[in-house]
Design a protein around this motif. Structure first.
Motif, mmCIF file in Angstrom:
data_model
loop_
_atom_site.group_PDB
_atom_site.id
_atom_site.type_symbol
_atom_site.label_atom_id
_atom_site.label_comp_id
_atom_site.label_asym_id
_atom_site.label_seq_id
_atom_site.Cartn_x
_atom_site.Cartn_y
_atom_site.Cartn_z
ATOM 1 N N ASN B 134 -3.029 -10.570 5.656
ATOM 2 C CA ASN B 134 -4.424 -10.247 6.404
ATOM 3 C C ASN B 134 -4.728 -8.772 5.767
ATOM 4 O O ASN B 134 -4.064 -7.875 6.334
ATOM 5 C CB ASN B 134 -4.146 -10.058 7.876
ATOM 6 C CG ASN B 134 -5.245 -9.915 8.675
ATOM 7 O OD1 ASN B 134 -6.300 -9.546 8.090
ATOM 8 N ND2 ASN B 134 -5.085 -9.856 9.820
ATOM 9 N N PRO B 170 -1.002 -13.947 16.026
ATOM 10 C CA PRO B 170 0.224 -14.628 16.758
ATOM 11 C C PRO B 170 -0.024 -15.232 17.915
ATOM 12 O O PRO B 170 0.914 -16.221 18.341
ATOM 13 C CB PRO B 170 1.285 -13.124 17.011
ATOM 14 C CG PRO B 170 0.508 -12.293 15.862
ATOM 15 C CD PRO B 170 -1.043 -12.608 15.746
ATOM 16 N N ARG B 183 4.817 -10.543 12.710
ATOM 17 C CA ARG B 183 3.829 -9.848 12.178
ATOM 18 C C ARG B 183 4.404 -8.582 11.437
ATOM 19 O O ARG B 183 5.390 -7.980 12.226
ATOM 20 C CB ARG B 183 2.704 -9.140 13.137
ATOM 21 C CG ARG B 183 1.686 -8.382 12.372
ATOM 22 C CD ARG B 183 0.898 -7.563 13.326
ATOM 23 N NE ARG B 183 -0.107 -8.519 13.943
ATOM 24 C CZ ARG B 183 -0.602 -8.434 15.135
ATOM 25 N NH1 ARG B 183 -0.111 -7.248 16.080
ATOM 26 N NH2 ARG B 183 -1.537 -9.202 15.673
ATOM 27 N N GLU B 209 2.425 -13.197 9.620
ATOM 28 C CA GLU B 209 1.222 -12.531 9.472
ATOM 29 C C GLU B 209 1.419 -11.072 8.839
ATOM 30 O O GLU B 209 2.183 -10.388 9.371
ATOM 31 C CB GLU B 209 0.456 -12.084 10.855
ATOM 32 C CG GLU B 209 -0.966 -11.182 10.620
ATOM 33 C CD GLU B 209 -1.851 -10.967 11.780
ATOM 34 O OE1 GLU B 209 -1.161 -11.065 12.714
ATOM 35 O OE2 GLU B 209 -2.859 -10.791 11.689
ATOM 36 N N VAL B 259 4.208 -4.702 15.710
ATOM 37 C CA VAL B 259 4.790 -5.528 14.675
ATOM 38 C C VAL B 259 5.942 -6.046 15.297
ATOM 39 O O VAL B 259 6.777 -5.613 16.096
ATOM 40 C CB VAL B 259 4.975 -4.839 13.301
ATOM 41 C CG1 VAL B 259 3.595 -4.554 12.744
ATOM 42 C CG2 VAL B 259 5.940 -3.743 13.170
#
Ligand SMILES: Cc1ncc(C[n+]2csc(CCOP(=O)(O)OP(=O)(O)O)c2C)c(N)n1
Ligand SMILES: Cc1ncc(C[n+]2csc(CCOP(=O)(O)OP(=O)(O)O)c2C)c(N)n1
Ligand code: SF4
Ligand code: SF4
Ligand code: SF4
Ligand code: SF4
Lengths: 97, 291, 181, 389, 291, 389, 97, 181
Positions: B134, B170, B183, B209, B259
């Protein structure tokens, strides 16, 4: 710091006897695009960008001082261009000359 | 005083990442400071320690800067069409369940044009690992708005700034049934490596991600600076919260970037569900499918 | 006469803008026709880039550059890559400090200008391409100088007009001097 | 009707074909654009995105090309003039909705900036490989109009024409640019708004009670209404009667489909647009369209210089194919040469209409760049040697 | 004893639903006991009491049995292509923001082939009401498996039963940003009518999932009986839980079917966000967009 | 190679064309099918879904046709023979991936059971409206093969042929059924497995080091490998070199694209499959394909009875078009009649190849049902009156 | 219960004086497909399926007894075929004869 | 000779299965050719439905029914809708209690059987179509009776073979009796 790969004997300046380097890095300078990721995120701040240009016009990193590098390879993980990697000295093989 | 010299006799190991790359294709096309290459290191190291038979690992990409990953990894690799990496991977995996199939593609590819395949693959719990880079924009086509572009950020198709809310990926993945959702950013190289390793080991649809700098088309345009500045931003603004409720991890770039590993549950994969169900339902008449 | 101009350098030197200015100068302010083609490619990021401009008193049919009569080169890489294409007897214009013209063909008319240094003197390295444009105008006479000035003015970011006009003029004057010699 | 000055950037511009196309759309009154980025067409929507907030219009970057190609049709029924913009792979994804537009007679413009295919191919390089796709890419029988510009100026002018044709015939119009024309920068003269002729949508004007959505009233093209006008219209891609209601019978099909095709086919000569150059005395005619009409010129000039009687026919409207014209041309000349940036598409129609009267020679090119004029010249020479006696 | 008779003099009102229908197209194609017609009553009654100017109401459908709703309602109505009702509606609404746009379509249409448009429209908060008739199968094409088909249920393409998990649609809609999310069944005619009325009044993307019997292709095949049996099942098995966490409302047909209004939040619509943002960003130079 | 008995339902069956197609696929060794329901093709996948669990294969109903058409290609690279099945609107959605299959030389089969279009049209009724789409529907230049069965028996036989051709040429093969053939029930004889000839995938057999994915080695069709075989292959829709690596140059394009086209074009006569009936003495030939080859028979018989010398040429392989054959046919006969369940598609190619030597008469039909043989008969009669002298 | 629409005077059997009907239904029998939704879900159980067939062969509903109906129109909301609806008597107009 | 057969009724009466049995009987077990076409349509749900079968000693070209020589009709609606199509001199077979043959054309040979009642006697109303098949076999002689029996056996659900065979036989016998009269 190794400029070309697969050298077997690494010769370096011994600055402080008490602080022997645990590892070093290998750089393929021509691949470097000068992003500084390696320099910025090296946990021991062992790197700086060299003053010199590579053919593409970027400044590849160099070791500030050999004994700072611990061979952790954070630089290698960070480098988006596969231009640098660190490794730890093979204990068996390493010896001071 | 002349410097004293000493020698270390050691074997210089090769750059292990190179074994995973088609070095004959280097240099790659990614820009200076682009995070895609960084993520590839993590992927390579995760593979290296995964214990997987690399002959059986396939990488499938769509189209985009990230989509070029398939062309650089020295594995069976498929550079498909824009948005369609997941359904291609579906066919590949189901045709040969012994393969470990990794989908590696961009946010636009997987969630704009490819959004439908993404949600259905989550739902079916297809056994594959999806690594989504991303970078908040469409890199390959020159920096257009994406379903991940933050509010007010400019892009070539939102020259005055974006006013569309972005996806909380997510949350989306979890709501559709992904069994592993994490992530990280490209700053988190060790965590990311570990996450990819975990995802590779996970049965079912695992999704990571990876927030990544695109200096050329995103950071610079949005005055965040270059790749390094973006990396430092990730370093400073991220907060690791394993198990965070995915509903709360949307990226509004007001507070912290959350994260971590958010979801790690068990659920039968598409193929296991099929084999189990048919075995029960059809008994001996069913020819157990394993490729 | 149809004149083909190729401009080469690396990203950030303003190669495309240079082409744009020549084309605009010729076609909007000098009653000529101009066609510009950019070199595109997914792999063109940050590395060498080029633009091709055709200037002609008549409508231009074939839009690509095949054998440029004028070549403006701002990097060594571009020099190596592009100069072989230069037409016999063509004009080569180089950035003096960026390019060392090795093995230059005898037939080529070569002019060079330390445009980067001049730009730096003006306080903004970025305007080196405008310096080059002024110089090119002087040594080639391809496009009317006033037309070029107008093209520069509308092509550069608002607020930088004066700087750029200075840059253009410095290049132009340098070129006039070179031509007098 | 004259163009709305709000959308018209009067003046001389040095811009590329993509941007000129955007300006053409704005001048034509287009106020809704839906698109999805793809090289080499993205610049069209980028400029639109920049311009609309100042004009009063909506650009929306949809989630994909499928969505874009139907969103514009929603917008048309909502009362706007609308277009979508794409290149090969995205164009392939729009095929279902080209059929829907044809079936529902929704006037709209599809811009395809062609790049070298098939598949992802050479995304940044030119070709003319989607010409047959533009004609035949959706399932079933239908008709469209396709235009082929060869310069930024034409990207402007012909985009306006594309909108006008789409309104006139209530048909989707394919605007077949290519990478070379799209990225080429040249002078584009944008006239004052009051010199730009715009065809407004023809809305129904009769009594409300009698209104039938697809009642053409003896003509071939029924007038439109829009949502919110109080007609309680029904629009469907199913075979439908004049009220617009599904009527799944062969009889209804037989009424509907031929009309959809004939409104274009029977108006072929009205729609036709081509440029003849030195055709009068020509023995060999080079038939071109789009960028190839420019690359052929040096070849033709060279041959003329050498005394060959070569003419140039350039198709601006490629579909409907100017069948009658080519048939008569074939009776007059001795050979036809067709350079295309593809492996032979429009040449098939040329050959068909030439009906064996003259040899038709294709000069194919895989794309990635344009023809070398020499290849066209060589084809002219060899055609001259084998020309019909 | 002969019955006594009495007379009531009253005006017999017409069937108000008929004003909303194209009666000349009756009888419709729906099967005996199909719930689509029931939902149309609720829609008509909601419209009737909504106070909306019916000239400004448009109905957009995709393809399917439910997709035929567009052909029967006496409003501006659009029967588009399979899966594409939402993007068509997007264009329609944005072209003329004065329209009230209702998307009325089937579960397959909106969440199989149309899933991507669904999630992006939620994300953008496009101002439209989506009524999704979930009959757990593809009716129009003869009863194939859908992304909503319950586990083990048979369909023509899962002749031995379905082994794919279905979507939890309210959860999906919420995770993407819908501002109004409700679920009812065709048994809940009064609730459904009210919900549609609320949804029509709501600014932004409102979504109502309507569970509906398809006796011909779903209930009978799955031994649930006919339409009536399915309705009784809904009556008996539903539990109204307004505000239920959408994560918990998945349909596994083990426990209760949770119905109710789950989400009702405020968030600027696509168009409002655009107008507000551009006004702020561009000031007077921005031409406020209202169609 | 002989068919795997597991997939072969040897015996006499009374089944429809859709089901016969399923059985053909199973017999051909197809073990992966991805599809999305659409009338009138759904029965094909329904039967597959029923049969696979007993044979060892995977049917997956994907979320749409786009997914289906690429999932099968993933499956092919995973080592399976694979197909997808659809009808008009779904076929339109598959266009991008037909191009991908052509570009990556992925052997696979696309079944299109044609219904009357355009758009949603008459979903339950027959047409032959997707024939040009099958040839041209994806962007860029490429080649495919298209077959056209006229009975359930042929749906079985030719599906096997479709798989074999796709393997032989590494090309996507379009299996162009129509609603009438798909839903028609007739006797289908399925022979024993050992009487069914199957072309197995041609895998590379040389040294691993030397392997190059797209190295055709002097032939036109390179051998395959599959994922997991240890070759570290790279497959891309970009213009690629023999290693399969993207190589975005005109030179690579010039090497690749002509090969992709020529491997079909130059093998036109090898691939060609047609049936001649009373062609020897014919003055008028009716050229048909698919269901039309049956509806034309009563018309031809009637005309023959009346003494007209009418022959029947039926194309089984429609694409590549049997250009050489039609050219020579046109030199021999005096008129050609082409009935099609569309407004004129394959007739364009017939006309082109007839090159003006004989009149070519289209007998169009909007679909919804098949031709009334009388219409074809009338066309024969009128062709007889105006035939070439 | 009204078989054809728009009748003004409704004549019904008076069974129990204390329970006057509050409303009634209108049926378009030919539209009915006999799904029984109305019968099942009428809150007062006022309906049953008639023994008779309509032209399509279905049994349309009839009121079991007029006074049971309260005109609530649940039947109308339920009916998928727009074949039935209930309405309440207009208070002003209603009077016993 | 090519014989066209049309079968009409409403959904649930087994119209399609009837066609299937005739076709299968003829083409699989009686060495003939048979083609069956179902009437499809999105609006065909639950209402009247029909099947067309062609039986012929030779391969069948044109697959549609244009003027059926035999018509089997099981509902009044089908009677009204389809009988006008019946070929001159054709055979009409009706379910006696479902169909009242109003205004029947003079040229038509009409046979009827109370198949539903017979089926009900056998305990399963559903087999009325099989009764019709037996009857049709007897009165038309179109397909060999043994072939028809085989076709019935493979076409009906497993476990119902006996019931269906009885149904077929009852219809066949009824037909034979009718023919004797
Ligand atoms: C069908 C289709 N539509 C559009 C494109 C153009 N395209 C190529 S890559 C891309 C988006 C890339 O963005 P993302 O997936 O975010 O990847 P990134 O380049 O940022 O890594 C687009 C729109 C295409 N190739 N095919
Ligand atoms: C592109 C395309 N693919 C497939 C179809 C076939 N098709 C028509 S309706 C339908 C599904 C209908 O199911 P659903 O949306 O659940 O609606 P329902 O009929 O159950 O109301 C399908 C697959 C189509 N018309 N177009
Ligand atoms: S991380 Fe790599 S590319 Fe970046 S500066 Fe260091 S060596 Fe160079
Ligand atoms: S454009 Fe962005 S994503 Fe693409 S290579 Fe460059 S930095 Fe990376
Ligand atoms: S098939 Fe199902 S959804 Fe369609 S009309 Fe019949 S009952 Fe309703
Ligand atoms: S109106 Fe109410 S009470 Fe009367 S029949 Fe209908 S549902 Fe029953």
């Amino acid at each position: 710091m190794i400029e070309s790969e697969r050298k077997i004997i690494i010769t370096m300046a011994e600055t402080k006897k008490e602080k022997k380097p645990k590892g070093t890095i290998v750089i393929t300078a021509e691949r470097c695009k000068g992003c500084s990721f390696c320099v910025e995120f090296c946990p021991t701040d062992a790197l700086e960008l060299s003053k010199q240009y590579n053919k593409k016009g970027y400044h590849p990193p160099i070791l500030i001082s050999e004994e700072l590098c611990n061979g952790c390879n954070i630089c290698g993980l960070m480098c988006p261009d596969f231009a640098i990697y660190g490794f730890m000295f093979n204990k068996k093989g390493a010896k001071a000359a | 005083m002349p410097e004293e010299l000493y020698e270390i006799e050691t074997e210089v190991p090769g750059n292990t990442v190179e074994e995973f790359l088609r070095m004959e294709r280097m240099p790659h096309i990614w820009c200076p400071g682009c995070g895609i290459g960084t993520s590839v290191n993590c992927f390579a190291h995760a593979l290296e320690t995964s214990g997987l038979d690399l002959q059986k690992v396939s990488v499938v990409s769509g189209i985009g800067c990230t989509g070029r990953v398939a062309g650089y990894v020295n594995l069976d690799s498929f550079h498909t069409t824009h948005g369609r990496a997941i359904p291609f991977a579906t066919g590949l995996k189901l045709a040969n369940p012994n393969l470990k199939v990794v989908v590696y593609s961009g946010d636009g590819d997987l969630t704009a044009i490819g959004g439908n395949h993404f949600i259905h693959a989550c739902r079916r719990n297809l056994d594959m690992t999806v690594i989504l880079i991303n970078n908040f924009t469409y890199g390959m086509t020159g920096g257009q708005v994406a379903p991940t572009t933050p509010l007010t950020a400019t892009a070539t198709t939102t020259p005055y700034g974006n006013f569309e809310q972005s996806f909380n990926l997510p949350y989306l993945a979890e709501s559709c049934g992904a069994v592993y959702v994490a992530r990280w950013t490209t700053y988190h190289v060790r965590h990311l490596t570990k996450a990819i390793k975990e995802a590779l080991a996970k049965k079912g649809f695992s999704f990571i991600e990876v927030l990544s700098p695109c200096p050329t088309l995103y950071s610079r345009r949005n005055k965040i600076g270059d790749g390094l500045d973006q990396m430092i931003y990730y370093q400073e603004s991220s907060e690791i919260k394993h198990g965070a409720d995915t509903k709360t991890v949307g990226l509004d770039f007001q507070g912290k970037i959350v994260v971590g590993k958010f979801v790690d549950i068990e659920r039968p994969t598409y193929l296991d569900a099929m084999n189990d169900y048919y075995s029960k339902r059809l008994g001996d008449k069913f020819v157990h499918y394993n490729g | 006469m149809r004149t083909e101009i190729k401009i080469g350098g690396f990203g950030g030197q303003g190669v495309i803008l240079s082409g744009d200015i020549i084309g605009r100068g010729a076609s909007i302010y000098d009653n000529k026709f101009a066609t510009m083609i950019q070199a595109f490619g997914p792999e063109a990021r940050g590395s060498s880039c080029s633009a091709g401009v055709i200037v002609s008193p008549e409508a231009i049919a074939y839009p690509y550059i095949t054998s440029p009569e004028v070549m403006i080169v701002m990097s060594q890489e571009a020099y190596t890559k592009f100069t072989p294409e230069l037409a016999t007897g063509g004009i080569l214009i180089t950035e003096e400090e960026m390019v060392s013209p090795h093995n230059l063909r005898k037939d080529v008319k070569h002019f060079s200008i330390p445009a980067t240094r001049i730009a730096e003197e003006l306080g903004k390295r970025m305007v080196l391409n405008i310096v080059m444009m002024g110089f090119t105008t002087a040594v080639t006479g391809l496009v009317d100088v006033e037309a070029m000035r107008k093209a520069v003015l509308v092509s550069v970011p608002k607020g930088t007009e004066e700087l750029n006009m200075n840059a253009f003029n410095r290049g132009f004057e340098y070129g006039e001097k070179v031509m007098q010699n | 009707m004259k163009a709305d000055p709000k959308g018209v950037l009067t003046g001389a511009h040095f811009i590329d074909g993509d941007h000129a196309c955007s300006e053409g759309a704005l001048a034509a009154g287009c106020r809704f654009v839906a698109g999805y980025p793809i090289t080499p067409s993205t610049e069209v929507v980028e400029r639109i995105a920049e311009r609309f907030p100042h004009i009063g219009g909506i650009f929306i970057q949809m989630e994909d090309e499928i969505a874009s190609s139907i969103a514009i049709q929603g917008a048309v029924w909502g009362g706007k003039k609308a277009m979508t913009v794409t290149s090969g792979p995205g164009f392939s994804l729009m095929m279902e909705h080209i059929g829907y537009a044809a079936m529902t007679e929704t006037p709209c413009v599809f811009v395809d900036v062609q790049r070298a295919g098939p598949s992802t191919g050479l995304p940044t390089q030119p070709a003319q490989g989607d010409m047959m796709q533009a004609r035949w890419g959706s399932h079933g029988d239908y008709s469209i109009i396709a235009l082929s510009p060869n310069s930024p100026q034409e990207c402007f002018d012909l985009t306006i024409k594309a909108f006008n044709l789409s309104e006139q015939f209530r048909v989707p119009v394919m605007f077949m640019m290519d990478e070379c024309v799209g990225h080429m920068i040249e002078r584009v003269m944008i006239p004052p708004a009051d010199e730009i002729e715009i065809l407004p949508r023809r809305f129904y004007e009769g009594a409300k009670e009698n209104y039938m959505l697809y009642h053409a009233n003896g003509e071939m093209v029924p007038p439109m209404v829009k949502a919110g006008d109080g007609y309680n219209i029904h629009v469907t891609g199913l075979t439908h009667d004049e009220r617009g209601y599904p009527s799944m019978t062969v009889a209804t099909q037989e009424k509907l489909i031929p009309r959809l095709i004939d409104k274009i086919k029977l108006n072929e000569e009205k729609i036709a647009d081509y440029r003849e150059d030195q055709i009068e005395d020509a023995e060999i005619v080079v038939v071109t369209y789009g960028i190839t009409s420019r690359t052929a010129i040096p070849a033709i000039e060279q041959a003329r210089k050498e005394g060959l009687k070569v003419g140039h026919l350039r198709l601006i409207v490629v579909w409907p194919f100017p069948e009658k014209y080519i048939r008569s041309l074939a009776s007059k000349v001795k050979a036809i040469v067709v350079p295309e940036l593809n492996q032979g598409q429009v040449v098939l129609e040329v050959e068909r209409c030439a009906a064996g009267k003259v040899p038709v020679k294709l000069v194919p090119h895989v794309g990635g760049t344009v023809h070398n004029p020499k290849d066209i010249y060589n084809a002219i020479i060899s055609s001259n040697n084998q020309k019909a006696e």
